[in-house]
Design an enzyme around this catalytic site. Structure first.
Site, mmCIF file in Angstrom:
data_model
loop_
_atom_site.group_PDB
_atom_site.id
_atom_site.type_symbol
_atom_site.label_atom_id
_atom_site.label_comp_id
_atom_site.label_asym_id
_atom_site.label_seq_id
_atom_site.Cartn_x
_atom_site.Cartn_y
_atom_site.Cartn_z
ATOM 1 N N ALA A 63 0.862 -1.170 0.000
ATOM 2 C CA ALA A 63 0.000 0.000 0.000
ATOM 3 C C ALA A 63 0.904 1.226 0.000
ATOM 4 O O ALA A 63 2.092 1.124 0.275
ATOM 5 C CB ALA A 63 -0.862 -0.019 1.251
ATOM 6 N N GLY A 102 0.329 -5.061 0.785
ATOM 7 C CA GLY A 102 -0.802 -4.965 -0.132
ATOM 8 C C GLY A 102 -0.501 -5.554 -1.501
ATOM 9 O O GLY A 102 -1.408 -6.002 -2.210
ATOM 10 N N GLU A 105 -1.176 -9.123 -1.130
ATOM 11 C CA GLU A 105 -2.631 -9.305 -0.969
ATOM 12 C C GLU A 105 -3.338 -9.200 -2.321
ATOM 13 O O GLU A 105 -4.290 -9.925 -2.594
ATOM 14 C CB GLU A 105 -3.183 -8.265 0.012
ATOM 15 C CG GLU A 105 -2.724 -8.559 1.438
ATOM 16 C CD GLU A 105 -3.204 -7.522 2.431
ATOM 17 O OE1 GLU A 105 -2.924 -6.330 2.205
ATOM 18 O OE2 GLU A 105 -3.872 -7.897 3.407
ATOM 19 N N GLU A 125 3.482 -5.871 6.906
ATOM 20 C CA GLU A 125 2.795 -4.793 7.624
ATOM 21 C C GLU A 125 3.179 -4.684 9.089
ATOM 22 O O GLU A 125 3.184 -3.596 9.659
ATOM 23 C CB GLU A 125 1.276 -4.980 7.519
ATOM 24 C CG GLU A 125 0.694 -4.666 6.150
ATOM 25 C CD GLU A 125 0.743 -5.842 5.191
ATOM 26 O OE1 GLU A 125 1.495 -6.812 5.444
ATOM 27 O OE2 GLU A 125 0.032 -5.782 4.167
HETATM 28 N N1 COA Z 1 4.614 3.460 0.157
HETATM 29 C C1 COA Z 1 5.136 4.680 -0.104
HETATM 30 N N2 COA Z 1 6.440 4.883 -0.392
HETATM 31 C C2 COA Z 1 7.232 3.815 -0.423
HETATM 32 C C3 COA Z 1 6.768 2.517 -0.176
HETATM 33 C C4 COA Z 1 5.388 2.360 0.124
HETATM 34 N N3 COA Z 1 4.863 1.156 0.364
HETATM 35 N N4 COA Z 1 7.795 1.659 -0.278
HETATM 36 C C5 COA Z 1 8.868 2.385 -0.598
HETATM 37 N N5 COA Z 1 8.538 3.679 -0.692
HETATM 38 C C6 COA Z 1 9.425 4.796 -1.075
HETATM 39 C C7 COA Z 1 10.545 5.014 -0.069
HETATM 40 O O1 COA Z 1 10.141 5.907 0.955
HETATM 41 C C8 COA Z 1 11.618 5.614 -0.948
HETATM 42 O O2 COA Z 1 11.319 6.978 -1.145
HETATM 43 P P1 COA Z 1 12.490 8.066 -1.291
HETATM 44 O O3 COA Z 1 13.309 7.618 -2.463
HETATM 45 O O4 COA Z 1 11.779 9.344 -1.469
HETATM 46 O O5 COA Z 1 13.258 7.995 0.006
HETATM 47 C C9 COA Z 1 11.421 4.910 -2.286
HETATM 48 O O6 COA Z 1 10.071 4.406 -2.267
HETATM 49 C C10 COA Z 1 12.345 3.740 -2.528
HETATM 50 O O7 COA Z 1 12.287 2.867 -1.399
HETATM 51 P P2 COA Z 1 13.604 2.247 -0.763
HETATM 52 O O8 COA Z 1 13.201 1.515 0.463
HETATM 53 O O9 COA Z 1 14.623 3.311 -0.621
HETATM 54 O O10 COA Z 1 14.052 1.254 -1.917
HETATM 55 P P3 COA Z 1 14.691 -0.195 -1.840
HETATM 56 O O11 COA Z 1 14.910 -0.619 -3.233
HETATM 57 O O12 COA Z 1 15.837 -0.201 -0.895
HETATM 58 O O13 COA Z 1 13.590 -1.131 -1.172
HETATM 59 C C11 COA Z 1 11.390 -2.051 -0.862
HETATM 60 C C12 COA Z 1 12.391 -1.390 -1.835
HETATM 61 C C13 COA Z 1 10.089 -2.198 -1.572
HETATM 62 C C14 COA Z 1 11.923 -3.430 -0.438
HETATM 63 C C15 COA Z 1 11.253 -1.177 0.406
HETATM 64 O O14 COA Z 1 10.964 0.134 -0.002
HETATM 65 C C16 COA Z 1 10.141 -1.598 1.329
HETATM 66 O O15 COA Z 1 10.330 -2.489 2.129
HETATM 67 N N6 COA Z 1 9.007 -0.899 1.244
HETATM 68 C C17 COA Z 1 7.899 -1.083 2.159
HETATM 69 C C18 COA Z 1 7.172 -2.331 1.876
HETATM 70 C C19 COA Z 1 6.057 -2.486 2.845
HETATM 71 O O16 COA Z 1 6.200 -2.434 4.044
HETATM 72 N N7 COA Z 1 4.891 -2.704 2.304
HETATM 73 C C20 COA Z 1 3.754 -2.951 3.125
HETATM 74 C C21 COA Z 1 2.894 -1.774 3.086
HETATM 75 S S1 COA Z 1 1.256 -2.380 3.132
#
Ligand code: COA
Length: 691
Positions: A63, A102, A105, A125
Site C-alpha cells: 500500500a 498490499g 494481498e 505490515e
Molecule cells: N509506500 C510509499 N512509499 C514507499 C513505499 C510504500 N509502500 N515503499 C517504498 N517507498 C518509497 C521510499 O520511501 C523511498 O522513497 P524516497 O526515495 O523518497 O526515500 C522509495 O520508495 C524507494 O524505497 P527504498 O526503500 O529506498 O528502496 P529499496 O529498493 O531499498 O527497497 C522495498 C524497496 C520495496 C523493499 C522497500 O521500499 C520496502 O520495504 N518498502 C515497504 C514495503 C512495505 O512495508 N509494504 C507494506 C505496506 S502495506
C-alpha cells in the site's frame, strides 16, 4: 485511462501493467484505474485470461504508506481483491522484485502466482505496526497453512520464490522471461478450462490445522512481542481465519487493522520507515559517487574484525591490516570462528562461508593498502595513536581514497589534520558487534567533501546498515545522549532505587534491557576509562571498576553472573555498596517509582537531543530517532526519543525538567531552548548549521 495502469490484449490474454515508480505502491492513482480495468476485462470476451504485472524494478511493494492515517479514498484494495475473486477466467500475478504487504494481498486475489526466481514475497505490515488489512491474514493461511502463515505475518519477513513455491504460495517459478512465461501459463490454463477456485474458497490446508499447536505458537510469539500490539493482532487475525467463516474473519481483520492504523505504535513505526530513508540522504543534486571496490581495515580486534565481516558479507574484498603476524592470525581466527557459528546455526551455508573468507587478504604492511578505495581505522581509542595511523595512511593511500576513523568519541577534525587531505577524511562509527548491529553514524568533519559523504552513505546501504550523517562533538549523537541518560542513574541508585528496579522500569517501557544490564554487557571499564580521560567520576560505577567488577566478562558488575551465564542475578554486595556510599554522602534513601526513573533518565536524554539539534550535530529530530532505535534499543513502538517526546507531551517534559532542576540543582535538567520551542510549537526545528 491513467498512465499508471495500462492494458494490452494479445492472443486472448490481457496484460494489466501497473507503472507507479519507484516501487509501484498501491496509491489511489493506481487503485482507481486498476479497479476499472479489471471490471472491464471481467466482462470482455476478447480476454480469456488476465495477467497482472508491473513495470520497473518490482511488483507492487505494498500500500502507499503515506496514505495511512488519512481519510480513505475509494476504491480500497479490499474492493479490488473482491472484484478479482468474481472473475471466472484465470487470473495470474506475474511477480518480480518484491510482492510485499498490499502487493502480495493483490496477488492473493488472483487464482495463480507466477514468480521470478529472485522474487521475494511477504506480508510486511507488522514492521509498520499494522496487520495486513486487505485480506492477507485470511487468504495466506488458505495457501500455506496456518502455522507457516503465522510465522510469515508475525515476523514480516519475506520468503524467496523457491520457498513460496514449496509452501504453496507460488504456482510456478521462472528463470528467464517472467512476463512471457506468465502469459503462457495463463493461456494454457485458460485452454484447459474448468472452474478456477479463488483462494477464499480453498479450505483444505486450513482444515489440517492443529489448533492447540497453533495457539501454543501464538502464545510464544505474544511472549516475545515486548509491548507491541501488532504481532498480537496478527496472531489473533490468523486464529480467526482458522475458526471463523471467511467473511467474518475478513471483517474481524478489518476491525483490528482500523484500530492499529490509528494508534500511536503504528504512527511511530511509519515515522521510522521514512526517517531511516531520510537520514542517509546527503543534500546536493548531481553529487558524483566515488568508486569503492576494495576496502582496507586497520586493526583486527573485535571492532575491526566485525567491520571487516560486514564488508565481506556485502561482497567487498577486504585488506585487513595488523601490527604483527600473530595479531593478524588472532583476528582471522576470530572471524573464522564467527562464521563457523553462523554455519552451525544454519544462518550461513558452508559455501557462502568459504566465499566470504576468500575475500580477505591479511597484511602487516601499510603499503598493501595502496589499492584500497576506502580505508577504515579501528585501532585503540587514543588521539595520538589515531593521528599516527592517519599520518601513515596519508603516505600510502591512493589519491581520492576515503579515509575513515571508527572513533566513538574523538574529534574527527583533529584526526583529519594529520593528513594533507582532510576532504577525504570522515568518521564511520560502527556499533559492536559491527557485523550485526545496523546503525552507522557517518561523521562529517569540517572539511569532509560532500561526495565522500554521499559515497559512504550509499555504501552503508549496500552492506545493510542504516546510516545517519552526524556532526563532530564528543560522542556524536548516540554516545553523547547516552551519557546524558546515564548521568542520573547514579543519583537514582544513591537515593534508593536498586539496579533491578531501574532496569525493570526500562524493560517495562519496552527496552530490551535497562542501563545497568547494558553496562554489564558492554563492559563497565569502557565508561570508566572514558571518565578518567575526561577527569569525571561516578561514585558507584567507579568503585565497581576499582573492585574489578567490569560486568559480564568478569562475572560481576551491577549484577552477578553464575559461571559463564548471561542471566543477571541480584548481588546483595552491590546493594550494600550503594547504601554505604549513600550514607557516606549523607543521602537519605527512599522508595523510587518507575515513573520517576523514566522522567529522570529519558527527559534529560530528549533534552540533550534538543541541544544536538540546536548545534546542528544532527540535521533532523528524526535522525536522532533513527540512531536510538537502531543503535541503542529504544522501543520502535515509541518511534525514538524525539518522536516519543511528542507523544509524552513536550509541555509536561519541560515542566518536569524544571521541577527536577529546582529540586536537584543539576544543569542536566535545564530545558534547552529548542525543547522549549518544541513545547510551544509542537514541531522540532533544527536551528544550527545544517549538515
Ligand atoms: N509506500 C510509499 N512509499 C514507499 C513505499 C510504500 N509502500 N515503499 C517504498 N517507498 C518509497 C521510499 O520511501 C523511498 O522513497 P524516497 O526515495 O523518497 O526515500 C522509495 O520508495 C524507494 O524505497 P527504498 O526503500 O529506498 O528502496 P529499496 O529498493 O531499498 O527497497 C522495498 C524497496 C520495496 C523493499 C522497500 O521500499 C520496502 O520495504 N518498502 C515497504 C514495503 C512495505 O512495508 N509494504 C507494506 C505496506 S502495506
Amino acid at each position: 485511462m491513467s498512465s499508471s495502469v495500462s492494458v494490452a490484449i494479445e492472443n486472448g490474454v490481457a496484460v494489466v501493467t501497473i507503472d507507479n515508480p519507484p516501487v509501484n505502491a498501491l496509491s489511489v492513482y493506481v487503485r482507481k484505474p486498476l479497479y476499472e480495468a479489471l471490471a472491464t476485462l471481467r466482462d470482455d470476451p476478447a480476454a480469456r485470461a488476465i495477467v497482472i504485472a508491473c513495470a520497473g524494478r518490482t511488483f507492487v511493494a505494498g500500500a502507499d504508506i503515506t496514505e495511512f492515517g488519512k481519510p480513505v479514498e475509494q476504491p480500497e484494495l479490499r474492493a479490488i481483491v473482491a472484484l478479482l475473486e468474481t472473475i471466472a477466467k484465470p487470473t495470474v500475478a506475474a511477480i518480480h522484485g518484491t510482492a510485499l504487504g498490499g502487493g502480495l494481498e493483490l496477488a492473493l486475489g488472483c487464482h495463480f502466482r507466477v514468480a521470478d526466481q529472485g522474487a521475494r514475497l511477504g506480508l510486511t505490515e507488522v514492521k509498520l505496526g499494522l496487520l495486513p488489512g486487505g485480506g492477507g491474514t485470511v487468504r495466506l493461511p488458505r495457501l500455506v497453512g496456518a502455522e507457516k502463515a503465522l510465522g510469515m505475518i508475525v515476523s514480516g519477513a519475506p520468503i524467496l520464490a523457491g520457498e513460496a513455491k514449496a509452501a504453496g504460495l507460488a504456482d510456478a517459478v521462472v528463470d528467464g522471461d517472467l512476463l512471457a512465461e506468465a502469459i503462457r501459463f495463463a493461456s494454457e490454463t485458460a485452454d484447459r478450462g474448468g472452474a478456477f477456485i479463488a483462494v477464499r474458497d480453498r479450505n483444505d490446508r486450513l482444515a489440517e490445522t492443529d489448533l492447540a499447536a497453533f495457539d501454543a505458537q501464538a502464545t510464544d510469539l505474544a511472549r516475545k512481542s515486548r509491548g507491541l500490539d501488532a504481532p498480537l493482532a496478527c496472531a489473533e487475525a490468523v486464529h480467526n481465519a482458522i475458526t471463523l467463516p471467511f467473511d467474518e474473519a475478513l471483517a474481524a481483520e478489518r476491525a483490528l487493522f482500523v484500530k492499529l492504523v490509528s494508534g500511536d505504535q503504528s504512527r511511530a513505526q511509519r515515522h521510522l520507515f521514512f526517517a531511516e530513508r531520510e537520514a542517509a540522504k546527503v543534500p546536493g543534486k548531481d553529487l558524483q559517487r566515488r568508486t569503492i571496490e576494495r576496502v582496507g581495515i586497520i586493526g583486527a580486534g573485535t571492532m575491526g574484525g566485525g567491520i571487516a565481516m560486514a564488508f565481506a558479507n556485502g561482497g567487498f574484498p577486504v585488506t585487513l591490516l595488523e601490527t604483527s603476524a600473530e595479531a593478524l592470525q588472532r583476528g582471522m581466527a576470530m572471524i573464522e570462528k564467527n562464521y563457523a557459528v553462523s554455519v552451525s546455526r544454519g544462518s550461513l551455508t558452508g559455501e557462502a562461508r568459504e566465499q566470504r573468507l576468500g575475500l580477505f587478504k591479511g597484511s602487516t604492511d601499510y603499503a598493501d593498502l595502496a589499492d584500497c578505495d576506502l580505508i577504515i581505522e579501528a585501532v585503540f581509542e587514543d588521539m595520538a595513536v589515531k593521528k599516527e595511523v592517519f599520518g601513515k595512511l596519508d603516505a600510502v593511500a591512493r589519491p581520492g581514497a576515503i579515509l575513515a576513523t571508527n572513533t566513538s568519541y574523538l574529534d574527527v577534525n583533529e584526526i583529519a589534520t594529520s593528513t594533507a587531505r582532510p576532504r577525504d577524511v570522515l568518521g564511520m562509527h560502527f556499533f559492536s558487534p559491527a557485523n550485526a548491529m545496523k546503525l552507522l553514524e557517518i561523521v562529517r568533519a569540517e572539511k569532509t567533501a560532500p561526495d565522500a559523504l554521499a559515497t559512504v552513505a550509499d555504501l552503508a546501504r549496500r552492506i545493510g546498515k542504516v546510516a545517519v550523517v552526524v556532526g563532530v562533538c564528543h560522542g556524536f549523537v548516540g554516545n553523547r545522549m547516552l551519557s546524558a541518560r546515564g548521568a542520573e542513574n547514579e543519583f537514582l541508585l544513591l537515593e534508593g532505587a536498586t539496579p533491578g528496579q531501574v532496569d525493570k522500569a526500562f524493560t517495562d517501557f519496552g527496552w530490551p534491557m535497562g542501563p545497568c544490564q547494558m553496562g554489564d554487557l558492554a563492559g563497565l571499564d569502557i565508561g570508566w576509562r572514558n571518565r578518567k580521560a575526561r577527569g569525571l567520576t561516578a561514585v558507584i560505577a567507579d568503585t565497581l571498576c576499582e573492585e574489578g567488577r567490569f560486568g559480564q566478562k568478569t562475572g560481576r558488575g551491577w549484577y552477578r553472573y553464575e559461571s559463564g551465564s548471561r542471566e543477571p542475578a541480584t548481588d546483595p554486595e552491590v546493594e550494600k555498596l550503594i547504601r554505604t556510599k549513600a550514607g557516606e554522602l549523607g543521602i537519605a534513601q527512599r522508595e523510587i517509582g518507575a515513573d520517576e526513573i523514566i522522567e529522570r533518565t529519558l527527559y534529560p536524554l530528549i533534552n540533550e537531543g534538543a541541544k544536538i539539534l540546536q548545534e546542528g550535530i544532527a540535521a533532523r529530530a528524526s535522525d536522532i530517532d533513527v540512531v536510538w532505535v537502531n543503535g541503542y534499543g529504544f522501543p520502535i513502538g515509541k518511534g525514538g526519543p524525539m518522536f516519543w517526546a511528542g507523544l509524552e507531551g513536550a509541555v509536561r517534559i519541560v515542566e518536569r525538567l524544571e521541577y527536577w532542576r529546582q529540586r536537584t540543582g543539576r544543569g542536566i535538567f535545564e530545558p534547552a531552548p529548542v525543547l522549549r520551542r518544541f513545547a510551544e510549537t509542537g514541531s522540532w526545528e533544527a536551528v544550527g548549521g545544517a549538515l
